[in-house]
Design an enzyme around this catalytic site. Structure first.
Site, PDB file in Angstrom:
ATOM      1  CG  HIS A   1      -5.953  -1.814   0.063  1.00  0.00           C
ATOM      2  ND1 HIS A   1      -5.039  -1.593  -0.940  1.00  0.00           N
ATOM      3  CD2 HIS A   1      -5.467  -1.191   1.156  1.00  0.00           C
ATOM      4  CE1 HIS A   1      -4.060  -0.847  -0.477  1.00  0.00           C
ATOM      5  NE2 HIS A   1      -4.289  -0.595   0.795  1.00  0.00           N
ATOM      6  CB  SER A  51      -0.956  -0.054   1.200  1.00  0.00           C
ATOM      7  OG  SER A  51      -1.956   0.938   1.108  1.00  0.00           O
ATOM      8  CG  ASP A  56      -6.685  -2.364  -3.707  1.00  0.00           C
ATOM      9  OD1 ASP A  56      -7.068  -1.275  -3.239  1.00  0.00           O
ATOM     10  OD2 ASP A  56      -5.503  -2.744  -3.670  1.00  0.00           O
TER      11      ASP A  56
END
Length: 331
Positions: free
Chosen positions: A301, A117, A271
């Site tokens: 995610h 991320s 995501d």
């Protein structure tokens, strides 16, 4: 310095500082006759949350299963520490480790960067910076786990399709980016509407940030092309830094991309950041960089952080982690 370890093959850990930045070193217990590979890991959390501790299980897993030394970096967090603080901490810790790798039994030619991320954003930015450094060993690879790589267009197909899908909502993605950049998310709606980027800038980056570069199968769940919005000089001036590659690595020039090491990119179907990964994959491949791509069709995610979380188990997250370990062992 603090020291801890676990039985049954779990790595030994050392809490240290590299270049003034707190790090946790994971050292595999199994003896090795040759220098080991190493992974420099940057945790996710939108640049404002999480820590070395929050990603401890992932780092232990990678160290144990791949036989690599892992360095997890505790960079400064926004909004107290705005861009480029996190990037600078990750870069400085990486350089310190690369210069001292042999002290930890690591082969300097087998060091890779990795992050999930926001950490994937930092890994990509650090990799680009180090690609041009003749005074340091060349990175062996970059491992980008559902990375956020641009803030020019938050209306790509994945942002539309997954706008309300946990664990990262579209509005939260904009919030995190603005907190990192400014420590203030008051212009979140401008970013979501795309009115923070003037037409000439959008045109310049269209060759890299465009739904046209995303395979059609990823638009099957729905996509409505973006409308155009007026932009004011005041908002544009505030967002002048939005195109800096250290913040948005997808916008780096081809001359930089061409120098990047072998890459692993993991994306998840559900995501908002999926298309950032797909676009970067295309850019790397177009510039002759070898890419291993892992797409989790049922992934969302942050799923890797939940591969074994408080009794919950997500097989897809474990599958993604094992693909990363497989990639590392194959380097």
């Amino acid at each position: 310095m603090t020291f801890s370890g676990h039985p049954l093959g779990f790595p030994v850990t050392l809490d240290l500082h590299f270049g003034g930045v707190p790090v946790r070193l994971y050292l595999p217990r199994v003896p090795s006759a040759a220098p080991r590979p190493a992974i420099i890991f940057f945790h996710g959390g939108g640049w404002i949350y999480c820590s070395i501790d929050s990603h401890d299980n992932i780092c232990r897993y990678i160290a144990r299963e791949s036989g690599s030394v892992v360095v997890s970096v505790g960079y400064r967090l926004a909004p107290e520490h705005k861009y480029p603080a996190a990037y600078e901490d990750c870069l400085n810790a990486s350089i310190h480790f690369m210069r001292n790798a042999e002290h930890y039994g690591v082969d300097p030619a087998q060091i890779s960067v990795c992050g999930d991320s926001a950490g994937g954003n930092l890994a990509a930015a650090v990799s680009q910076t180090l690609a041009g450094r003749a005074d340091l060993p060349r990175l062996r690879a970059q491992i980008l786990i559902y990375p956020g790589l641009q803030a020019v267009d938050m209306d790509l197909p994945s942002y539309q399709q997954n706008r309300g899908v946990p664990l990262l909502l579209r509005e939260r993605a904009a919030f995190f980016a603005l907190q990192y950049l400014y420590g203030d998310a008051s212009h979140k709606q401008d970013v979501l509407k795309g009115s923070h980027v003037p037409p000439e800038m959008r045109q310049k980056y269209k060759k890299w940030v465009s739904p046209d570069n995303i395979p059609e199968r990823f638009k099957a769940r729905g996509y409505n092309p973006q409308k155009t919005y007026d932009i004011t000089a005041e908002i544009f001036k505030k967002f002048e830094r939005i195109c800096e590659p250290n913040l948005c690595p997808l916008l780096a020039e081809d001359a930089v991309i061409q120098q990047l090491p072998e890459s692993f990119i993991l994306t998840c179907e559900y995501d908002v950041l999926r298309d950032d990964g797909l676009l970067y994959k295309k850019r790397l491949e177009d510039n002759g960089v070898r890419v291993t791509w892992c797409h989790l069709e049922d992934g969302f995610h942050a799923i890797l952080s939940l591969y074994d979380y408080g009794g919950l188990s997500f097989p897809s997250g474990k599958r993604g982690l094992d693909r990363i370990v497989q990639f590392i062992k194959g380097l």
